[in-house]
Design a protein around this motif. Structure first.
Motif, short mmCIF file in Angstrom:
data_model
loop_
_atom_site.label_atom_id
_atom_site.label_comp_id
_atom_site.label_asym_id
_atom_site.label_seq_id
_atom_site.Cartn_x
_atom_site.Cartn_y
_atom_site.Cartn_z
N ASN A 338 0.82 -1.23 0.00
CA ASN A 338 0.00 0.00 0.00
C ASN A 338 0.85 1.27 0.00
OD1 ASN A 338 -2.39 -1.56 0.09
ND2 ASN A 338 -2.31 -1.66 2.33
N GLY A 339 1.92 1.24 -0.80
CA GLY A 339 2.74 2.43 -0.94
C GLY A 339 3.64 2.74 0.24
N ARG A 340 3.80 1.78 1.16
CA ARG A 340 4.68 1.96 2.31
C ARG A 340 5.72 0.86 2.33
NH1 ARG A 340 0.75 1.38 7.11
NH2 ARG A 340 -0.12 -0.13 5.64
N GLU A 362 8.53 2.07 9.28
CA GLU A 362 8.03 2.14 7.92
C GLU A 362 8.18 3.56 7.37
OE1 GLU A 362 3.89 1.01 8.07
OE2 GLU A 362 3.22 3.06 8.40
N LYS A 364 6.52 6.13 3.99
CA LYS A 364 5.66 6.30 2.83
C LYS A 364 6.53 6.59 1.63
CE LYS A 364 1.64 8.87 1.17
NZ LYS A 364 0.64 9.93 1.49
#
Length: 367
Positions: A338-340, A362, A364
């Motif tokens: 999810n883009g992370r 994490e 983004k």
């Protein structure tokens, strides 16, 4: 028992299938720009996985997480330790490997009823005095686990300083369900110690392995912790995951931060052109996680102006150990969902006896 050529042929076929996709595509350039932060967990002091109950196999510490993301489930394996009075175990700690699963990467449920995934070997085997530093890949329908095997010997037994440091060599196990494991290669090391005087003459452990397609061939490439009195990272390569050859003349990789102790705990991403590396460096007698990038996987350029990828831990966090104690070390695979980009790490708290726990960081991604 199969002869070695037949065994290698079998594993060449089994390991040759395509690896299950672990994450979304991401470039080294995107990772280079990533700004990591801690994700609070609920297992105590902000951790995701904490130590076990008194008397359990992981009551002293948990660490060195390795994570696979497969069909919406996170699978983690990690090493844990318990204190013993038996001096035949190095440092009077018994280390084993256990596992857990999660749907969100933060809340984890133990595998195998909370018991270790692998049993220690019989007397005289490579892992009869402990197991550490697991690394797992999902290849085809199997999980493959390389791990540090502890046989009870030390530098003194090999005539190598420092004499108190234990021997570790890399062994391999496989599993179809992630719970029940079979030791491969007859339980013998697939990556034994180097010759006396080489960079890995006392320890070969703490590895990160990628299955890479390049120049018309598929290879397994390993970055691993090499020790002969100083911690360094080195590279090896294999056609099948069993038979390994040291690369770049067995020299340690170049361009990384690290003081009197050096580097360990690599985590590598290859986008087909460039390599992005997270690793642990000893700067000021304190281990922290740093980042670097490379075109060939051997000569790296330091990123983030040489600063750690994580800032100081907040008050009360499990990773608050101060000078001389580990903090944000041994990052596992980088999983992109999810883009992370997410990676799990071990850190120690500042309260005696400095229990080590596992946390999540994490970032983004910027597309």
């Amino acid at each position: 028992m199969r002869c070695l050529p037949t065994l290698l042929l079998l594993f060449g076929g089994m390991f040759g299938r395509s690896m299950t996709a672990a994450s979304e595509p991401v470039t080294a350039g995107q990772l280079q720009k990533a700004v990591f932060h801690r994700v609070p967990g609920k297992a105590g002091r902000g951790s995701c996985v904490a130590t076990g109950k008194p008397g359990s196999w992981n009551s002293r510490f948990v660490g060195s997480p390795t994570v696979v993301h497969d069909k919406g489930t996170y699978w983690m394996w990690f090493n844990g330790g318990e204190v013993t009075t038996d001096t035949s175990y190095p440092y009077k700690i018994i280390e084993r490997i256990g596992g857990a699963t999660s749907r969100d990467g933060v809340n984890w449920k133990p595998l195998n009823g909370g018991k270790p995934a692998l049993q220690l070997g019989s007397k005289g085997t490579a892992d009869h005095r402990g197991m550490s530093h697991p690394y797992v890949l999902k290849v085809g329908d199997r999980f493959l686990m390389w791990y540090g095997a502890i046989d009870g010997r030390s530098g003194t037994d090999l005539g190598i300083a420092p004499g108190h440091v234990r021997v570790e060599q890399i062994c391999l196990a496989s599993s179809r369900d992630g719970v029940h494991w079979k030791k491969e290669n007859g339980g013998r090391p697939v990556m034994p110690l180097g010759k006396k005087g080489t960079v890995d003459s006392l320890q070969v452990t703490g590895m990160h392995i990628l299955r890479i397609r390049e120049k018309g061939r598929t290879v397994y490439r390993m970055w691993y912790g090499a020790y002969n009195g100083d911690h360094r990272l080195a590279v090896a390569e294999s056609p099948d995951g069993l038979k390994w050859t040291r690369k770049f003349g067995g020299r340690p990789i170049a361009g990384l931060r690290g003081g009197s102790q050096g580097q360990l705990g690599p985590s590598v991403h290859f986008d087909g052109r460039r390599y992005f590396l997270l690793y642990c460096g000893d700067v000021g007698n304190e281990w922290k996680t740093y980042s670097a990038v490379s075109d060939d996987g051997f000569t790296f350029r330091q990123l983030n102006n040489g600063r750690p990828v994580l800032g100081p831990p907040p008050k009360g966090n499990f990773g608050t150990a101060g000078r001389g104690a580990n903090h944000s070390v041994h990052a596992s695979q980088m999983i992109v969902v999810n883009g992370r980009v997410r990676t799990w790490y071990g850190g120690e708290d500042a309260l005696p006896p400095h229990h080590q726990k596992i946390g999540l960081m994490e970032a983004k991604l910027v597309r």
